[in-house]
Design a protein around this motif. Structure first.
Motif, PDB file in Angstrom:
ATOM      1  N   SER A 201       0.840  -1.194   0.000  1.00 44.31           N
ATOM      2  CA  SER A 201       0.000   0.000   0.000  1.00 44.31           C
ATOM      3  C   SER A 201       0.867   1.233   0.000  1.00 44.31           C
ATOM      4  N   PRO A 202       0.390   2.362  -0.544  1.00 43.55           N
ATOM      5  CA  PRO A 202       1.209   3.568  -0.579  1.00 43.55           C
ATOM      6  C   PRO A 202       1.615   4.027   0.800  1.00 43.55           C
ATOM      7  N   ALA A 203       0.738   3.852   1.785  1.00 43.51           N
ATOM      8  CA  ALA A 203       1.093   4.277   3.130  1.00 43.51           C
ATOM      9  C   ALA A 203       2.201   3.410   3.691  1.00 43.51           C
ATOM     10  N   ALA A 204       2.123   2.094   3.419  1.00 42.40           N
ATOM     11  CA  ALA A 204       3.131   1.187   3.957  1.00 42.40           C
ATOM     12  C   ALA A 204       4.503   1.476   3.369  1.00 42.40           C
ATOM     13  N   GLU A 205       4.556   2.004   2.177  1.00 41.11           N
ATOM     14  CA  GLU A 205       5.829   2.277   1.531  1.00 41.11           C
ATOM     15  C   GLU A 205       6.318   3.689   1.791  1.00 41.11           C
ATOM     16  N   GLY A 206       5.672   4.387   2.694  1.00 42.76           N
ATOM     17  CA  GLY A 206       6.134   5.716   3.045  1.00 42.76           C
ATOM     18  C   GLY A 206       5.314   6.817   2.442  1.00 42.76           C
ATOM     19  N   GLY A 207       4.272   6.491   1.682  1.00 48.26           N
ATOM     20  CA  GLY A 207       3.424   7.518   1.089  1.00 48.26           C
ATOM     21  C   GLY A 207       2.416   8.048   2.062  1.00 48.26           C
ATOM     22  N   SER A 208       1.521   8.858   1.566  1.00 44.44           N
ATOM     23  CA  SER A 208       0.503   9.483   2.396  1.00 44.44           C
ATOM     24  C   SER A 208      -0.737   8.614   2.445  1.00 44.44           C
ATOM     25  N   PRO A 209      -1.290   8.324   3.659  1.00 42.83           N
ATOM     26  CA  PRO A 209      -2.493   7.522   3.747  1.00 42.83           C
ATOM     27  C   PRO A 209      -3.606   8.099   2.888  1.00 42.83           C
ATOM     28  N   THR A 210      -4.324   7.238   2.233  1.00 41.46           N
ATOM     29  CA  THR A 210      -5.447   7.541   1.353  1.00 41.46           C
ATOM     30  C   THR A 210      -5.033   8.345   0.127  1.00 41.46           C
ATOM     31  N   ALA A 211      -3.731   8.418  -0.149  1.00 41.45           N
ATOM     32  CA  ALA A 211      -3.273   9.229  -1.272  1.00 41.45           C
ATOM     33  C   ALA A 211      -3.815   8.721  -2.600  1.00 41.45           C
ATOM     34  N   GLU A 212      -4.072   7.412  -2.684  1.00 41.84           N
ATOM     35  CA  GLU A 212      -4.568   6.863  -3.939  1.00 41.84           C
ATOM     36  C   GLU A 212      -6.043   6.492  -3.841  1.00 41.84           C
ATOM     37  N   GLY A 213      -6.755   7.133  -2.956  1.00 42.08           N
ATOM     38  CA  GLY A 213      -8.195   6.940  -2.888  1.00 42.08           C
ATOM     39  C   GLY A 213      -8.651   5.857  -1.947  1.00 42.08           C
ATOM     40  N   GLY A 214      -7.736   5.190  -1.216  1.00 36.97           N
ATOM     41  CA  GLY A 214      -8.137   4.169  -0.264  1.00 36.97           C
ATOM     42  C   GLY A 214      -8.776   4.789   0.966  1.00 36.97           C
ATOM     43  N   SER A 215      -9.592   3.995   1.650  1.00 36.51           N
ATOM     44  CA  SER A 215     -10.252   4.498   2.852  1.00 36.51           C
ATOM     45  C   SER A 215      -9.279   4.548   4.020  1.00 36.51           C
ATOM     46  N   LEU A 216      -9.604   5.357   5.000  1.00 35.60           N
ATOM     47  CA  LEU A 216      -8.784   5.438   6.207  1.00 35.60           C
ATOM     48  C   LEU A 216      -8.774   4.092   6.919  1.00 35.60           C
ATOM     49  N   ALA A 217      -9.911   3.389   6.911  1.00 41.23           N
ATOM     50  CA  ALA A 217      -9.982   2.082   7.562  1.00 41.23           C
ATOM     51  C   ALA A 217      -9.009   1.103   6.927  1.00 41.23           C
ATOM     52  N   ALA A 218      -8.902   1.122   5.599  1.00 40.84           N
ATOM     53  CA  ALA A 218      -7.979   0.218   4.916  1.00 40.84           C
ATOM     54  C   ALA A 218      -6.546   0.524   5.296  1.00 40.84           C
ATOM     55  N   GLU A 219      -6.208   1.802   5.451  1.00 40.17           N
ATOM     56  CA  GLU A 219      -4.852   2.180   5.846  1.00 40.17           C
ATOM     57  C   GLU A 219      -4.584   1.836   7.306  1.00 40.17           C
ATOM     58  N   LEU A 220      -5.583   1.962   8.150  1.00 44.35           N
ATOM     59  CA  LEU A 220      -5.404   1.657   9.565  1.00 44.35           C
ATOM     60  C   LEU A 220      -5.226   0.163   9.791  1.00 44.35           C
ATOM     61  N   TRP A 221      -5.801  -0.650   8.929  1.00 46.92           N
ATOM     62  CA  TRP A 221      -5.758  -2.098   9.118  1.00 46.92           C
ATOM     63  C   TRP A 221      -4.335  -2.608   9.342  1.00 46.92           C
ATOM     64  N   SER A 222      -3.410  -2.195   8.482  1.00 46.26           N
ATOM     65  CA  SER A 222      -2.040  -2.703   8.576  1.00 46.26           C
ATOM     66  C   SER A 222      -1.303  -2.181   9.804  1.00 46.26           C
ATOM     67  N   ARG A 223      -1.876  -1.209  10.491  1.00 48.09           N
ATOM     68  CA  ARG A 223      -1.299  -0.709  11.748  1.00 48.09           C
ATOM     69  C   ARG A 223      -1.856  -1.461  12.960  1.00 48.09           C
ATOM     70  N   LEU A 224      -2.861  -2.292  12.735  1.00 44.67           N
ATOM     71  CA  LEU A 224      -3.508  -3.013  13.827  1.00 44.67           C
ATOM     72  C   LEU A 224      -3.150  -4.495  13.840  1.00 44.67           C
ATOM     73  N   THR A 225      -2.837  -5.055  12.684  1.00 39.42           N
ATOM     74  CA  THR A 225      -2.555  -6.486  12.613  1.00 39.42           C
ATOM     75  C   THR A 225      -1.663  -6.787  11.415  1.00 39.42           C
TER      76      THR A 225
END
Length: 429
Positions: A201-225
């Protein structure tokens, strides 16, 4: 604000802006804010000088808000709010059932509704690159044992330091800060597991969360598990974020309003809320429910776990709510969605057994902490995952209350102390 033309005739005298403000107990600017939010209607006064208001409409708003004619000498202890109403075991955001909102819309859309009273379909939040980088550096400097709330508090402080316009308390500026702060909080949290396993995901690679239109929940997922995301589970997480966004004047929200009353900037308002949220009786309560449910799943039955709690005089976490007589309506929504998540079956059955077992002794119903525990236990999340979800979600609620409080007279929240110490004069020690 758009006024209607002054009607040719009036059945009753209309109020000026100042008269309306006095009756509502607010500043004239707040009256105009009510008009812009659709809570009041106005018409142009004759000659185009100012606006006039229907007296009965003003009185009705005053009754709905529970406004007293004059604030007490020690400050206001009851607050007008157009954000959340909890009534008859239901929760409403700006008059709309919160459960129905969460079933249909994502977190960002519900946050926008809470802030503006307008729905923005497909709304997405993006963290400014510089702000996100500063927050990540600050979080990475923390000890490895730091909890998620520690990281969020540091991330807020770092984000504030990068925003030279944070003292601009106009609604537009506050909302701009909020739309950047919330994804910054998510992006500053460490990614768990292998980012490549989730498609990078762009956030996982150092990009900005939701930068490519993903939801905040999708970005938060990888921070929880570290477990890979699936659509039903992310839908549960998104609904949880939407449902937890506000809950009237909870302790952390009251702290946020006190900060806003002192005209603290929005980052400081969020910091005030986070400080209270970390208490074991507020946001951290979900961790207790997680541990209870984890033990029930591991032991193959909730009965001995509930029995242990009752025998030692401990309350059974995840059950009961001081506001709702029946099941927490927010939990009801999450349980419905969890039933569609294949991995949640075992934990969901254990949660139902917890409720049924406890019901033999006390008429307690599930609250949202138990529903969050089903998600966190079933997907390998840490015990504080629910607290993280709570904190990220409620940030939008604190901002909504700050916006309201910025429209009130400053420093109005000033209770009077009742002195119980020795009567003066006392000898110098």
């Amino acid at each position: 604000m758009t006024d209607q033309p002054e009607p040719a005739q009036h059945d009753a005298p209309r109020l000026t802006t100042r008269q309306a403000a006095e009756l509502l107990g607010v500043k004239p600017e707040t009256v105009y804010a009510y008009v812009s939010r659709g809570q009041l209607s106005s018409v142009r006064a004759a000659g185009g000088r100012g606006s006039t208001f229907d007296a009965e409409e003003i009185r009705a708003l005053a009754r709905r808000s529970g406004r007293r004619d004059a604030p007490p000498a020690g400050g206001d202890l009851a607050f007008r709010t157009g954000i959340t109403l909890i009534e008859d075991d239901r929760c409403y955001f700006r008059g709309v059932d919160a459960a129905e909102l969460a079933r249909r819309y994502g977190y960002e859309e519900v946050a926008e509704w809470l802030w503006t009273g307008e729905l923005r379909p497909g709304a997405r939040f993006t963290a400014p690159d510089g702000t996100l980088a500063a927050a990540r550096r600050a979080v990475e400097a923390l000890p490895a044992h730091s909890g998620s709330t520690d990281r969020l508090r540091v991330a807020v402080t770092a984000a504030a330091a990068t925003d030279p316009l944070r003292f601009d308390l106009s609604p537009e500026a506050v909302l701009s800060s909020a739309r950047g702060l919330i994804p910054t909080l998510v992006g500053a949290l460490p990614v768990l597991g292998d980012p490549a396993a989730e498609g990078g995901s762009p956030a996982a690679e150092g990009g900005s969360p939701t930068a490519e239109g993903g939801s905040l929940a999708a970005e938060l997922w990888s921070r929880l598990t570290a477990e890979p995301a699936d659509a039903p589970s992310v839908a549960v997480l998104d609904a949880a974020l939407a449902l937890l966004v506000d809950h009237d004047l909870a302790a952390s929200t009251l702290a946020a309003r006190v900060a806003a009353s002192a005209r603290a900037h929005p980052y400081a308002v969020v910091s005030a809320g986070l400080g209270v949220l970390e208490g074991p009786l507020h946001g951290a309560a979900s961790g207790l429910a997680h541990r209870l449910l984890r033990e029930a799943v591991d032991r193959g039955s909730a009965v001995p776990v509930v029995a242990d709690h009752l025998r030692t005089g401990r309350r059974v976490p995840g059950l009961g709510h001081r506001i709702y007589r029946g099941e927490d309506p927010r939990a009801t929504v999450l349980f419905e969605l969890l039933a569609d998540a294949p991995q949640a079956g075992e934990a969901l059955a254990a949660a139902r057994e917890v409720v049924a077992t406890t019901a033999r002794h006390a008429p307690l119903h599930a609250n949202i902490d138990l529903a969050l525990a089903v998600l966190s236990v079933s997907r390998g999340m840490a015990p504080d995952a629910g607290e993280t979800v709570f904190a990220v979600s409620r940030t939008a609620g604190w901002i909504a209350h700050a916006l309201e409080e910025y429209g009130e007279r400053p420093l109005r929240i000033r209770p009077s102390g009742q002195y119980t110490g020795p009567r003066p004069p006392q000898p110098l020690p």
